[in-house]
Motif scaffolding. Sequence first.
Motif, PDB file in Angstrom:
ATOM      1  N   ARG A  73       0.837  -1.194   0.000  1.00  0.00           N
ATOM      2  CA  ARG A  73       0.000   0.000   0.000  1.00  0.00           C
ATOM      3  C   ARG A  73       0.876   1.250   0.000  1.00  0.00           C
ATOM      4  O   ARG A  73       0.893   2.007   0.971  1.00  0.00           O
ATOM      5  CB  ARG A  73      -0.934   0.005   1.210  1.00  0.00           C
ATOM      6  CG  ARG A  73      -1.663  -1.318   1.416  1.00  0.00           C
ATOM      7  CD  ARG A  73      -3.068  -1.135   1.949  1.00  0.00           C
ATOM      8  NE  ARG A  73      -3.727  -2.411   2.213  1.00  0.00           N
ATOM      9  CZ  ARG A  73      -4.288  -3.171   1.276  1.00  0.00           C
ATOM     10  NH1 ARG A  73      -4.276  -2.809   0.017  1.00  0.00           N
ATOM     11  NH2 ARG A  73      -4.868  -4.315   1.607  1.00  0.00           N
ATOM     12  N   SER A  75       1.973   4.881  -0.424  1.00  0.00           N
ATOM     13  CA  SER A  75       1.141   6.091  -0.429  1.00  0.00           C
ATOM     14  C   SER A  75       1.310   6.805  -1.766  1.00  0.00           C
ATOM     15  O   SER A  75       2.407   6.931  -2.296  1.00  0.00           O
ATOM     16  CB  SER A  75       1.516   7.008   0.737  1.00  0.00           C
ATOM     17  OG  SER A  75       2.830   7.453   0.599  1.00  0.00           O
ATOM     18  N   GLU A  79      -2.998   0.476  -4.787  1.00  0.00           N
ATOM     19  CA  GLU A  79      -2.711  -0.597  -3.851  1.00  0.00           C
ATOM     20  C   GLU A  79      -2.576  -1.910  -4.606  1.00  0.00           C
ATOM     21  O   GLU A  79      -3.228  -2.130  -5.614  1.00  0.00           O
ATOM     22  CB  GLU A  79      -3.853  -0.719  -2.842  1.00  0.00           C
ATOM     23  CG  GLU A  79      -3.965   0.485  -1.949  1.00  0.00           C
ATOM     24  CD  GLU A  79      -5.001   0.283  -0.866  1.00  0.00           C
ATOM     25  OE1 GLU A  79      -5.675  -0.760  -0.874  1.00  0.00           O
ATOM     26  OE2 GLU A  79      -5.111   1.175  -0.025  1.00  0.00           O
TER      27      GLU A  79
END
Length: 164
Positions: A73, A75, A79
């Motif tokens: 995941r 940022s 994802e």
Amino acid sequence: MTDTLNPPVRPYADDSPLAYLMDLADQAHYVPTDDEQREDAVTTAAHHIYDAYHSTIGQVLDAGDWRGYPALRPSGFPEFEPSAVAWLDGGLWLHHTLRTDINGAVDVLALVVPCTCGQGYTDIVLDTEDDLLEILADLRATNGRSPHDASHPDCHSVRSVRAL
Ligand SMILES: [Zn+2]
């Protein structure tokens, strides 16, 4: 005699409806550990092979041949769901993951093939066993290398699998 440092006593019984619902709420927010995600990814991949590729991949790979990876995941980036990969030899891999949409989870199995240019890989999403055999028949001519396509030189970077 109130001690504010002591947590309040649970005002409901362990076998009450509220206790049951509170437990459900806990489970809904439970995030599996990385190891649990790896294990689940391997199990899910092995099940998909058993169900959909029994007479091909299922003849040569079992659950022990898959290596699981937890979700990524990063940022600011899409994802990546937990996934599993299996080595086929000759530079080729299988990659399995689940894609989740409003209809639920869908298995996405891809054959990862090294490119003839030597700079990267091409991933080919498989739909059926027939699909796999057709692709492998094509790859025999190049000994398991995906012909480099100069108009789509994206073998140099990680690509996401095509949209469903
Ligand atoms: Zn290439």
